[in-house]
Design a protein around this motif. Structure first.
Motif, mmCIF file in Angstrom:
data_model
loop_
_atom_site.group_PDB
_atom_site.id
_atom_site.type_symbol
_atom_site.label_atom_id
_atom_site.label_comp_id
_atom_site.label_asym_id
_atom_site.label_seq_id
_atom_site.Cartn_x
_atom_site.Cartn_y
_atom_site.Cartn_z
ATOM 1 N N LEU A 289 70.465 -0.014 15.568
ATOM 2 C CA LEU A 289 71.923 0.922 15.492
ATOM 3 C C LEU A 289 72.116 0.622 13.837
ATOM 4 O O LEU A 289 71.254 -0.081 13.055
ATOM 5 C CB LEU A 289 72.823 -0.364 15.749
ATOM 6 N N LEU A 290 72.605 1.178 13.282
ATOM 7 C CA LEU A 290 73.776 1.538 11.830
ATOM 8 C C LEU A 290 74.767 0.899 12.253
ATOM 9 O O LEU A 290 75.826 1.395 13.061
ATOM 10 C CB LEU A 290 73.583 3.227 11.297
ATOM 11 N N THR A 291 75.098 -0.113 10.221
ATOM 12 C CA THR A 291 75.678 -0.603 10.493
ATOM 13 C C THR A 291 76.752 -0.228 9.426
ATOM 14 O O THR A 291 75.432 0.356 8.292
ATOM 15 C CB THR A 291 76.065 -1.899 10.694
ATOM 16 N N ARG A 292 77.966 -0.704 8.397
ATOM 17 C CA ARG A 292 78.223 -0.308 7.305
ATOM 18 C C ARG A 292 79.165 -1.561 7.585
ATOM 19 O O ARG A 292 80.436 -2.039 8.194
ATOM 20 C CB ARG A 292 78.713 0.960 7.529
ATOM 21 N N GLY A 293 78.647 -2.345 6.444
ATOM 22 C CA GLY A 293 79.565 -3.347 6.572
ATOM 23 C C GLY A 293 79.090 -4.588 8.166
ATOM 24 O O GLY A 293 78.430 -4.473 8.643
ATOM 25 N N ASP A 294 81.043 -5.243 8.781
ATOM 26 C CA ASP A 294 80.693 -4.703 10.106
ATOM 27 C C ASP A 294 81.096 -4.479 10.788
ATOM 28 O O ASP A 294 81.384 -4.858 12.674
ATOM 29 C CB ASP A 294 82.234 -5.950 10.201
ATOM 30 N N HIS A 295 81.257 -2.715 10.597
ATOM 31 C CA HIS A 295 81.240 -1.705 11.531
ATOM 32 C C HIS A 295 79.824 -0.542 12.058
ATOM 33 O O HIS A 295 78.828 -0.699 11.332
ATOM 34 C CB HIS A 295 82.054 -1.018 10.752
ATOM 35 N N LEU A 296 80.191 -0.657 13.507
ATOM 36 C CA LEU A 296 79.277 0.391 13.843
ATOM 37 C C LEU A 296 79.098 1.426 13.212
ATOM 38 O O LEU A 296 80.226 2.389 12.944
ATOM 39 C CB LEU A 296 79.047 0.454 15.526
ATOM 40 N N SER B 238 66.804 11.221 18.532
ATOM 41 C CA SER B 238 68.490 11.190 18.349
ATOM 42 C C SER B 238 69.495 10.486 17.643
ATOM 43 O O SER B 238 68.372 9.610 16.923
ATOM 44 C CB SER B 238 68.852 10.635 19.844
ATOM 45 N N PHE B 239 70.064 11.470 16.549
ATOM 46 C CA PHE B 239 70.149 10.045 15.195
ATOM 47 C C PHE B 239 71.968 11.063 15.219
ATOM 48 O O PHE B 239 72.383 12.146 15.092
ATOM 49 C CB PHE B 239 69.693 10.973 14.429
ATOM 50 N N LEU B 240 73.228 9.429 14.717
ATOM 51 C CA LEU B 240 74.338 9.781 15.011
ATOM 52 C C LEU B 240 74.876 9.116 13.373
ATOM 53 O O LEU B 240 74.613 7.853 14.007
ATOM 54 C CB LEU B 240 74.889 9.018 16.132
ATOM 55 N N VAL B 241 75.560 10.060 12.712
ATOM 56 C CA VAL B 241 76.206 8.684 12.101
ATOM 57 C C VAL B 241 77.622 9.041 12.443
ATOM 58 O O VAL B 241 78.093 10.213 12.189
ATOM 59 C CB VAL B 241 75.990 9.138 10.155
ATOM 60 N N VAL B 242 78.328 8.293 12.570
ATOM 61 C CA VAL B 242 79.828 8.557 13.179
ATOM 62 C C VAL B 242 80.666 8.909 11.993
ATOM 63 O O VAL B 242 80.598 8.692 10.549
ATOM 64 C CB VAL B 242 80.420 7.962 13.886
ATOM 65 N N ARG B 243 81.856 10.317 12.107
ATOM 66 C CA ARG B 243 82.315 10.742 10.955
ATOM 67 C C ARG B 243 82.663 9.798 10.305
ATOM 68 O O ARG B 243 82.594 10.788 8.801
ATOM 69 C CB ARG B 243 83.028 11.894 11.904
ATOM 70 N N GLY B 244 83.848 8.979 10.620
ATOM 71 C CA GLY B 244 84.024 7.997 9.379
ATOM 72 C C GLY B 244 83.239 8.174 8.321
ATOM 73 O O GLY B 244 83.791 7.128 6.432
ATOM 74 N N ALA B 245 81.727 7.610 8.368
ATOM 75 C CA ALA B 245 80.648 7.404 7.264
ATOM 76 C C ALA B 245 80.367 7.827 7.569
ATOM 77 O O ALA B 245 79.188 8.114 6.138
ATOM 78 C CB ALA B 245 79.863 6.792 9.241
ATOM 79 N N ARG B 246 80.214 9.689 7.739
ATOM 80 C CA ARG B 246 79.347 11.050 6.841
ATOM 81 C C ARG B 246 79.864 10.109 5.474
ATOM 82 O O ARG B 246 81.038 9.936 4.699
ATOM 83 C CB ARG B 246 79.444 11.916 7.307
ATOM 84 N N ARG B 247 78.583 11.510 4.767
ATOM 85 C CA ARG B 247 79.059 11.564 3.267
ATOM 86 C C ARG B 247 78.388 10.166 2.333
ATOM 87 O O ARG B 247 78.404 9.346 3.348
ATOM 88 C CB ARG B 247 80.599 11.897 2.683
ATOM 89 N N GLY B 248 78.169 10.105 1.173
ATOM 90 C CA GLY B 248 78.247 8.619 0.536
ATOM 91 C C GLY B 248 76.088 8.208 0.993
ATOM 92 O O GLY B 248 76.612 7.182 0.017
#
Length: 174
Positions: free
Chosen positions: A69-76, A94-104
């Motif tokens: 699982l990939l997390t950013r702060g307290d969020h998946l 398989s690899f997914l970064v949700v759209r709201g966490a893409r970039r940066g």
């Protein structure tokens, strides 16, 4: 976005093994992943709105597989499935970064962290038609094995109607 905020965004990305308790969340993230991939692979959801999920099952139960699982702060922020851990070549399945966490550099940081957890020979397949994936995975390879990676086309097993995938190959040291 300022340079400071980009660094902050990527600095708080974390990668951790997904547990059995995480599986429902991974299954929901899997729907996002399959939806994104349907643009390149033409898959449609079943009548109940789900997609094929054999890889989710394998990630949690099959020998040589590992779900993260990939997390950013307290969020998946996404997930990663690795296979081949019991063989000579590891594969980023398989690899997914949700759209709201893409970039940066969130995805880059997470992918490199997964690679570093399993030193050795790696292969990463992705769709040639997905320009974002092409640029992203080439960057991951260059960051992980500067100048020491290759890229080749391979047919998609069992899917002759699809264009060949691109496969990166490189070695990650200890």
């Amino acid at each position: 976005m300022t340079e400071t905020s980009v660094e902050t965004m990527s600095a708080d990305v974390r990668v951790r093994p997904a547990s059995a308790e995480d599986r429902p969340a991974v299954e929901r993230l899997w729907l996002m992943f399959r939806h994104d991939m349907s643009e390149y692979q033409g898959g449609l959801p079943a009548a109940d709105g789900t997609f094929r999920s054999e890889r989710v099952e394998a990630a949690f139960t099959a020998p040589g597989w590992a779900p993260y699982l990939l997390t950013r702060g307290d969020h998946l922020a996404g997930f990663a499935f690795v296979r081949g851990l019991d063989g000579p070549v590891r594969v980023f399945n398989s690899f997914l970064v949700v759209r709201g966490a893409r970039r940066g550099k969130v995805g880059l940081r997470a992918a490199v962290e997964v690679l570093r957890r399993h030193p050795g020979r790696w292969e990463i397949p992705f769709q040639r038609g997905n320009a974002g994936a092409v640029a992203f995975w080439h960057r991951v390879a260059e960051d992980s094995a500067p100048g020491g990676w290759s890229c080749a086309e391979r047919a998609v097993p069992g899917r002759p109607e699809l264009p060949p995938d691109l496969w990166l190959s490189f070695t990650v040291g200890r």
